[in-house]
Design a protein around this motif. Structure first.
Motif, mmCIF file in Angstrom:
data_model
loop_
_atom_site.group_PDB
_atom_site.id
_atom_site.type_symbol
_atom_site.label_atom_id
_atom_site.label_comp_id
_atom_site.label_asym_id
_atom_site.label_seq_id
_atom_site.Cartn_x
_atom_site.Cartn_y
_atom_site.Cartn_z
ATOM 1 N N GLN A 1 0.832 -1.207 0.000
ATOM 2 C CA GLN A 1 0.000 0.000 0.000
ATOM 3 C C GLN A 1 0.866 1.257 0.000
ATOM 4 O O GLN A 1 0.536 2.247 0.647
ATOM 5 N N GLY A 2 1.971 1.226 -0.706
ATOM 6 C CA GLY A 2 2.820 2.408 -0.770
ATOM 7 C C GLY A 2 4.237 2.122 -0.306
ATOM 8 O O GLY A 2 4.590 0.985 0.030
ATOM 9 N N GLU A 3 5.044 3.177 -0.279
ATOM 10 C CA GLU A 3 6.450 3.042 0.076
ATOM 11 C C GLU A 3 6.612 2.744 1.568
ATOM 12 O O GLU A 3 5.890 3.276 2.412
ATOM 13 N N ILE A 4 7.603 1.909 1.876
ATOM 14 C CA ILE A 4 7.911 1.531 3.259
ATOM 15 C C ILE A 4 9.286 2.082 3.602
ATOM 16 O O ILE A 4 10.288 1.695 2.979
ATOM 17 N N PRO A 5 9.387 2.992 4.578
ATOM 18 C CA PRO A 5 10.702 3.525 4.945
ATOM 19 C C PRO A 5 11.557 2.464 5.632
ATOM 20 O O PRO A 5 11.075 1.677 6.453
ATOM 21 N N LEU A 6 12.829 2.458 5.293
ATOM 22 C CA LEU A 6 13.814 1.569 5.903
ATOM 23 C C LEU A 6 15.023 2.389 6.318
ATOM 24 O O LEU A 6 15.427 3.320 5.608
ATOM 25 N N ILE A 7 15.615 2.048 7.456
ATOM 26 C CA ILE A 7 16.928 2.560 7.836
ATOM 27 C C ILE A 7 17.936 1.443 7.594
ATOM 28 O O ILE A 7 17.737 0.317 8.059
ATOM 29 N N VAL A 8 18.991 1.745 6.870
ATOM 30 C CA VAL A 8 20.012 0.744 6.543
ATOM 31 C C VAL A 8 21.337 1.190 7.143
ATOM 32 O O VAL A 8 21.851 2.266 6.837
ATOM 33 N N GLY A 9 21.887 0.367 8.020
ATOM 34 C CA GLY A 9 23.198 0.608 8.603
ATOM 35 C C GLY A 9 24.189 -0.435 8.127
ATOM 36 O O GLY A 9 23.861 -1.623 8.033
ATOM 37 N N ARG A 10 25.406 0.028 7.826
ATOM 38 C CA ARG A 10 26.418 -0.879 7.271
ATOM 39 C C ARG A 10 27.778 -0.547 7.889
ATOM 40 O O ARG A 10 28.114 0.629 8.044
ATOM 41 N N PRO A 11 28.557 -1.545 8.274
ATOM 42 C CA PRO A 11 29.896 -1.260 8.791
ATOM 43 C C PRO A 11 30.697 -0.418 7.804
ATOM 44 O O PRO A 11 30.730 -0.729 6.608
ATOM 45 N N ALA A 12 31.320 0.620 8.315
ATOM 46 C CA ALA A 12 31.986 1.575 7.427
ATOM 47 C C ALA A 12 33.223 1.005 6.759
ATOM 48 O O ALA A 12 33.630 1.476 5.695
ATOM 49 N N ASP A 13 33.841 0.005 7.349
ATOM 50 C CA ASP A 13 35.136 -0.459 6.845
ATOM 51 C C ASP A 13 35.143 -1.944 6.483
ATOM 52 O O ASP A 13 36.185 -2.595 6.500
ATOM 53 N N VAL A 14 33.959 -2.513 6.168
ATOM 54 C CA VAL A 14 33.862 -3.941 5.853
ATOM 55 C C VAL A 14 33.245 -4.090 4.477
ATOM 56 O O VAL A 14 32.217 -3.487 4.169
ATOM 57 N N GLU A 15 33.873 -4.892 3.637
ATOM 58 C CA GLU A 15 33.354 -5.139 2.297
ATOM 59 C C GLU A 15 32.307 -6.251 2.322
ATOM 60 O O GLU A 15 32.344 -7.149 3.155
ATOM 61 N N GLY A 16 31.398 -6.212 1.365
ATOM 62 C CA GLY A 16 30.338 -7.206 1.295
ATOM 63 C C GLY A 16 30.648 -8.296 0.287
ATOM 64 O O GLY A 16 31.740 -8.311 -0.287
ATOM 65 N N PRO A 17 29.681 -9.181 0.057
ATOM 66 C CA PRO A 17 28.355 -9.191 0.673
ATOM 67 C C PRO A 17 28.407 -9.687 2.118
ATOM 68 O O PRO A 17 29.210 -10.561 2.452
ATOM 69 N N LEU A 18 27.550 -9.098 2.950
ATOM 70 C CA LEU A 18 27.567 -9.359 4.387
ATOM 71 C C LEU A 18 26.255 -9.995 4.838
ATOM 72 O O LEU A 18 25.200 -9.792 4.218
ATOM 73 N N PRO A 19 26.295 -10.751 5.940
ATOM 74 C CA PRO A 19 25.030 -11.166 6.554
ATOM 75 C C PRO A 19 24.219 -9.932 6.963
ATOM 76 O O PRO A 19 24.761 -8.828 7.067
ATOM 77 N N ALA A 20 22.939 -10.133 7.189
ATOM 78 C CA ALA A 20 22.078 -8.998 7.518
ATOM 79 C C ALA A 20 21.100 -9.348 8.622
ATOM 80 O O ALA A 20 20.649 -10.496 8.734
ATOM 81 N N VAL A 21 20.781 -8.334 9.423
ATOM 82 C CA VAL A 21 19.715 -8.403 10.418
ATOM 83 C C VAL A 21 18.596 -7.486 9.952
ATOM 84 O O VAL A 21 18.813 -6.288 9.743
ATOM 85 N N TYR A 22 17.409 -8.050 9.794
ATOM 86 C CA TYR A 22 16.225 -7.271 9.435
ATOM 87 C C TYR A 22 15.425 -7.080 10.724
ATOM 88 O O TYR A 22 14.915 -8.038 11.300
ATOM 89 N N TYR A 23 15.334 -5.824 11.190
ATOM 90 C CA TYR A 23 14.875 -5.524 12.551
ATOM 91 C C TYR A 23 13.506 -4.837 12.551
ATOM 92 O O TYR A 23 13.257 -3.947 11.736
ATOM 93 N N MET A 24 12.659 -5.242 13.519
ATOM 94 C CA MET A 24 11.341 -4.651 13.723
ATOM 95 C C MET A 24 11.246 -4.072 15.125
ATOM 96 O O MET A 24 11.492 -4.772 16.119
ATOM 97 N N HIS A 25 10.906 -2.785 15.223
ATOM 98 C CA HIS A 25 10.912 -2.071 16.490
ATOM 99 C C HIS A 25 9.706 -2.428 17.357
ATOM 100 O O HIS A 25 8.709 -2.980 16.893
ATOM 101 N N GLY A 26 9.811 -2.074 18.640
ATOM 102 C CA GLY A 26 8.715 -2.268 19.570
ATOM 103 C C GLY A 26 7.781 -1.078 19.612
ATOM 104 O O GLY A 26 7.914 -0.114 18.868
ATOM 105 N N GLY A 27 6.820 -1.159 20.550
ATOM 106 C CA GLY A 27 5.839 -0.089 20.708
ATOM 107 C C GLY A 27 4.412 -0.582 20.801
ATOM 108 O O GLY A 27 3.474 0.203 20.646
#
Length: 318
Positions: free
Chosen positions: A65-91
């Motif tokens: 139903q439209g665009e979904i905002p995502l925040i993407v954080g990546r280690p500044a000094d590590v080359e990929g491809p890397l494993p990933a954590v897909y995180y869902m906040h509380g509330g």
């Protein structure tokens, strides 16, 4: 059935008393606007780069139903491809945003060389089920489909979440299995919100005390499900405790405090995974209230909880 609550850890009890003016155990529908504006939920000034150790960008993914905002954080000094954590906040399904609780996943990213993606799913009651979980699933599917662009190893993606986000992470793992979606490496469920029936012993014990009591729980589930709450037709993608088949799920880490509403449903979920032949690591932290490691991060029990998650991640990623 006794309603006498288990005692709080002494250090956490002192922290909870100090927070009493800003953290109420009981949330009603009238409190939702204030909960959404509270600094404990939004935390706009966080340094998500961890002092430059992570590069952070905000992007969007297409959703149902439209665009979904995502925040993407990546280690500044590590080359990929890397494993990933897909995180869902509380509330509680009713508050929070993609920044909430994100510091610990970003620290995992720094320590293990992980890409961290946090999804800003839409909230109830304005967006009831299935909107939040479909947002989360769409963001996960897009992440895996665009793994090369994100520098992610699509075979090494795990889901994680806190509280309502923990419930969403469990639901997304069920959806991925049932829809033939991404093959997940694991699911890290921190004090997950899993059962709309709100009828557990721990819920009765913590009624009116601690953090997120039985009334708060009713507020969150009713916002998400409306009149269907507690009834016979609730989907396991809304309330994963309703699932009757927990086979063939990725390895789970589940932790919860002994002095919180979600204790019994989280223990039951781990037991149901074991009964289905699956893998789950369960920690019940003695005297822990809901979200204790976020609200009292320096307490000894909080440090132990974070260390246990790190140890599980080490084993999973190694």
């Amino acid at each position: 059935m006794t309603k006498t609550p288990p005692p709080f850890d002494p250090e956490l009890k002192a922290a909870l008393e100090a927070l009493a003016s800003v953290v109420s155990p009981t949330i009603t529908p009238a409190d939702i606007p204030g909960l959404r504006s509270a600094r404990t939920m939004t935390l706009p000034g966080l340094d998500l780069t961890l002092g430059g150790a992570m590069t952070v960008e905000e992007i969007t993914a297409p959703g149902p139903q439209g665009e979904i905002p995502l925040i993407v954080g990546r280690p500044a000094d590590v080359e990929g491809p890397l494993p990933a954590v897909y995180y869902m906040h509380g509330g509680g399904m009713i508050a929070g945003d993609a920044r909430g609780g994100l510091l610990d996943p970003l620290r995992w990213g720094r320590e293990f060389g992980l890409v961290v993606i946090s999804v800003d799913y839409r909230l109830a009651p304005e967006h009831p089920h299935p909107v939040p979980v479909e947002d989360c699933y769409a963001g996960l599917a897009w992440t895996v489909e665009n793994a090369a662009k994100l520098g992610v190893d699509p075979a090494r993606v795990l889901v994680a979440g806190t509280s309502a986000g923990g419930g969403l992470a469990a639901a997304v793992a069920l959806m991925a299995r049932d829809r033939g979606g991404p093959a997940l490496l694991g699911q890290l469920l921190m004090c997950p919100m899993l059962d709309d029936r709100n009828s557990s012993v721990s819920g009765a014990q913590m009624d009116g005390i601690g953090v997120w009591d039985r009334t708060s729980n009713a507020t969150g589930w009713s916002a998400l499900l409306g009149d269907a709450t507690g009834g016979p037709d609730v989907s396991p993608y809304a309330a994963p405790a309703r699932a009757t088949d927990l086979a063939n799920l990725p390895p789970a880490f589940i932790d919860v405090g002994s002095a919180e509403t979600f204790r019994d449903e989280d223990v039951a979920y781990a037991a149901a995974i074991w009964a289905a032949g699956g893998t789950a690591e369960l920690h019940v932290w003695p005297g822990g209230f809901h979200g204790f490691d976020l609200l009292a991060p320096k307490a000894a029990l909080s440090r132990q909880a974070r260390a246990a998650r790190l140890a599980w991640l080490h084993r999973l990623l190694d």
